[in-house]
Design a protein around this motif. Sequence first.
Motif, PDB file in Angstrom:
ATOM      1  N   GLU A 131       0.833  -1.213   0.000  1.00 22.36           N
ATOM      2  CA  GLU A 131       0.000   0.000   0.000  1.00 22.36           C
ATOM      3  C   GLU A 131       0.863   1.256   0.000  1.00 22.36           C
ATOM      4  O   GLU A 131       0.578   2.225  -0.714  1.00 22.36           O
ATOM      5  N   THR A 132       1.910   1.235   0.809  1.00 19.96           N
ATOM      6  CA  THR A 132       2.793   2.394   0.907  1.00 19.96           C
ATOM      7  C   THR A 132       3.492   2.671  -0.423  1.00 19.96           C
ATOM      8  O   THR A 132       3.564   3.821  -0.880  1.00 19.96           O
ATOM      9  N   LEU A 133       4.005   1.636  -1.041  1.00 22.57           N
ATOM     10  CA  LEU A 133       4.696   1.810  -2.319  1.00 22.57           C
ATOM     11  C   LEU A 133       3.751   2.346  -3.386  1.00 22.57           C
ATOM     12  O   LEU A 133       4.094   3.290  -4.113  1.00 22.57           O
ATOM     13  N   LEU A 134       2.562   1.773  -3.490  1.00 26.78           N
ATOM     14  CA  LEU A 134       1.613   2.228  -4.505  1.00 26.78           C
ATOM     15  C   LEU A 134       1.221   3.687  -4.292  1.00 26.78           C
ATOM     16  O   LEU A 134       1.062   4.449  -5.248  1.00 26.78           O
ATOM     17  N   THR A 135       1.096   4.085  -3.048  1.00 23.02           N
ATOM     18  CA  THR A 135       0.741   5.470  -2.754  1.00 23.02           C
ATOM     19  C   THR A 135       1.866   6.415  -3.168  1.00 23.02           C
ATOM     20  O   THR A 135       1.632   7.483  -3.751  1.00 23.02           O
ATOM     21  N   ALA A 136       3.099   6.040  -2.883  1.00 19.76           N
ATOM     22  CA  ALA A 136       4.246   6.869  -3.261  1.00 19.76           C
ATOM     23  C   ALA A 136       4.318   7.029  -4.780  1.00 19.76           C
ATOM     24  O   ALA A 136       4.589   8.134  -5.286  1.00 19.76           O
ATOM     25  N   LEU A 137       4.071   5.949  -5.511  1.00 20.16           N
ATOM     26  CA  LEU A 137       4.121   6.010  -6.975  1.00 20.16           C
ATOM     27  C   LEU A 137       2.941   6.803  -7.530  1.00 20.16           C
ATOM     28  O   LEU A 137       3.064   7.496  -8.537  1.00 20.16           O
ATOM     29  N   GLU A 138       1.799   6.706  -6.856  1.00 17.90           N
ATOM     30  CA  GLU A 138       0.609   7.459  -7.258  1.00 17.90           C
ATOM     31  C   GLU A 138       0.884   8.963  -7.242  1.00 17.90           C
ATOM     32  O   GLU A 138       0.432   9.709  -8.116  1.00 17.90           O
ATOM     33  N   GLN A 139       1.641   9.412  -6.259  1.00 12.39           N
ATOM     34  CA  GLN A 139       1.908  10.845  -6.148  1.00 12.39           C
ATOM     35  C   GLN A 139       2.854  11.330  -7.248  1.00 12.39           C
ATOM     36  O   GLN A 139       2.885  12.519  -7.556  1.00 12.39           O
ATOM     37  N   PHE A 140       3.604  10.415  -7.828  1.00 16.85           N
ATOM     38  CA  PHE A 140       4.444  10.763  -8.972  1.00 16.85           C
ATOM     39  C   PHE A 140       3.598  10.796 -10.240  1.00 16.85           C
ATOM     40  O   PHE A 140       3.588  11.794 -10.961  1.00 16.85           O
ATOM     41  N   ASP A 141       2.889   9.691 -10.517  1.00 17.78           N
ATOM     42  CA  ASP A 141       2.087   9.604 -11.740  1.00 17.78           C
ATOM     43  C   ASP A 141       1.053   8.494 -11.569  1.00 17.78           C
ATOM     44  O   ASP A 141       1.410   7.359 -11.200  1.00 17.78           O
ATOM     45  N   THR A 142      -0.208   8.802 -11.848  1.00 20.30           N
ATOM     46  CA  THR A 142      -1.292   7.840 -11.627  1.00 20.30           C
ATOM     47  C   THR A 142      -1.133   6.595 -12.492  1.00 20.30           C
ATOM     48  O   THR A 142      -1.278   5.464 -12.003  1.00 20.30           O
ATOM     49  N   ASN A 143      -0.842   6.771 -13.766  1.00 24.30           N
ATOM     50  CA  ASN A 143      -0.706   5.623 -14.660  1.00 24.30           C
ATOM     51  C   ASN A 143       0.456   4.733 -14.234  1.00 24.30           C
ATOM     52  O   ASN A 143       0.378   3.500 -14.303  1.00 24.30           O
ATOM     53  N   TYR A 144       1.508   5.362 -13.779  1.00 22.41           N
ATOM     54  CA  TYR A 144       2.691   4.640 -13.284  1.00 22.41           C
ATOM     55  C   TYR A 144       2.291   3.731 -12.118  1.00 22.41           C
ATOM     56  O   TYR A 144       2.671   2.558 -12.049  1.00 22.41           O
ATOM     57  N   ALA A 145       1.497   4.271 -11.192  1.00 26.92           N
ATOM     58  CA  ALA A 145       1.062   3.501 -10.023  1.00 26.92           C
ATOM     59  C   ALA A 145       0.114   2.369 -10.413  1.00 26.92           C
ATOM     60  O   ALA A 145       0.188   1.261  -9.867  1.00 26.92           O
TER      61      ALA A 145
END
Length: 603
Positions: A327-341
């Motif tokens: 969950e933590t990793l996905l949230t961090a990637l989400e803040q960079f770029d939604t498609n990336y996450a």
Amino acid sequence: MVQAASDTTTAQLDSPQEWNLSDLYQGFDDPRLTQDLADLEKQAAAFRQTYRGNVSELTPETIAACLQELETIAQKSGYLYAFPALVFSADTRNAEAKQMQDKVLEAITGIENQLLFFDLALKKLDDAQFAALEAAPVLQPYRHYFYNIAKFRPYTLSEEVEQTRNQDSLTGRQAFIQLRSVHLGEQEYKPVTTPDGKSASTDAELSALLFHPDRDVRYNAYASVRTVMHQHNSLYGYILSTVAQDHKLENQMRVYPSTLHKQLLSDEVSEPVFRAIMDGTRDRFDLWQRYYTLKGKALGQKIRTCDVYAPWGREAVEPLPYKAGVETLLTALEQFDTNYARRAEEFFLKNWVDAKVRPGKRGGAFCWYSHGKHSYLLLSYTDDYNSLFTLAHEMGHGLHFAWIDDRQSYFNSNPPMVLAEIASTFNELLLLDYLLKQAADNPALKKTLITRQLEDQLNLLFRQSTISRLELAVHDRATQGSFDQSFVNEQWQSLYQELCGDAVDVLPEHQYDWARIGHIYFKPFYCYQYTASNIVSLACYQKYLQVGKDFIPGYMELLAAGGSMDQVEALCKYVDVDLENPATIHAALKYVEGLLDQLQAAL
């Protein structure tokens, strides 16, 4: 937190997951496995029958069609080899996987030998013909492929000799490399019990204890693994010597000046850049020594090699279960770029990750890319932040290959190593920034994260380049003849002592530690590229912090470029980073120095 999609993901992740390889094959009894292998052998034989002896007469359009067929064969061969190799990596005690891996490797080597003539024929074209192919519009998608062929034209042997080299590898260099993997996977380690009564006995669990607050636990875990390395010191030394000698013989046959020269050609890194990295890092060993001097003072004792990852104090940092880590990793990637996450989330939804700790599982972590499908990630998740950063790192590789797969054909899908490690390190930096923001009210965790980042940077910049210094010594010594384990022990201990100075007590057991470094067997001079890639990743991340979301399109283009263009050119074109500029190296070292200044000011 990531919203609905991650809720679906994490509901099934109460414990570290095992991967599902059914995208490749259902099992070793899957009839498709045998059928695919037979079909490939027929396809390769037909290709050879059709084109061998007349490559110089083919039009650019026919050459393009040939390359596309060769890519299809290589892609399918990749699936055939990946399946048993991945099963074996997850359980090196699986005899059926080992046997199937050997069988498939032998068959694929035969297929490659059937097709070897085509690459050799291209290399033997006269300069005018070769230049005409390079300039042909229909072959422009393969421009970098032809560039790489041209580099190796002076070192190419006859078809018969090249075939013999491939066949000999099965019972030569590759066999010794595989022997080490099999033998290491069979080892059992003396269990270590922590003060709370928990026992650790696998390589992954013992390595995790190097982060334990108790110094005796750290030493016992460190010694448990190194004792086994000591017991088999002569075997691993013999394997390394044999591998190095095989490289020497290949150099003599192909007239490479050295193993380093051969590898740098493959890596697309110039020797001046390699030497600049070696010299630039060696000149700043003071950063490593300064950090561990500070850490020793904080702990009230001199740091030993078993203590380099010790927590700075006894402040408790809560365990991080797998579900929370994902969950933590996905949230961090989400803040960079939604498609990336979202694309990262797919790895968990579809079980492309094997994170479970179990005996016999290969040590370390990796991302295995299957072109035309996706990547598989392997690690051993031990409920801590170090495991989370490993997951972020391997996920970076997986996402990099996802972008490559969208854009590139097989021959353009393999990025040079420096490019290949950028996304993995960049992911870790994204995760770190997110965690630091979340830890604003948690001084213990914040300190743990900052010191972890420093230690990670010191490892990438200094330990990894020191491994390549060991390889320089090993491959130089190999030119004079074989060597035994005592030579490697002495070199490794001496190089590490030079790095550590008076700041770290290099324990006697450390002399055996080199045997655990798989890359010195698998691919010479691999590790300096971690240093080079980290330097570039830091430069990219600084650009991202400067320009924000406007950085993302160019970064995604850099990832998607794969192996389709020169990596120095790609870095300059898409993210305005110049690997050949010494200032780029100095900036990375200044970044670490700045972190040290921040840490010292906070003490």
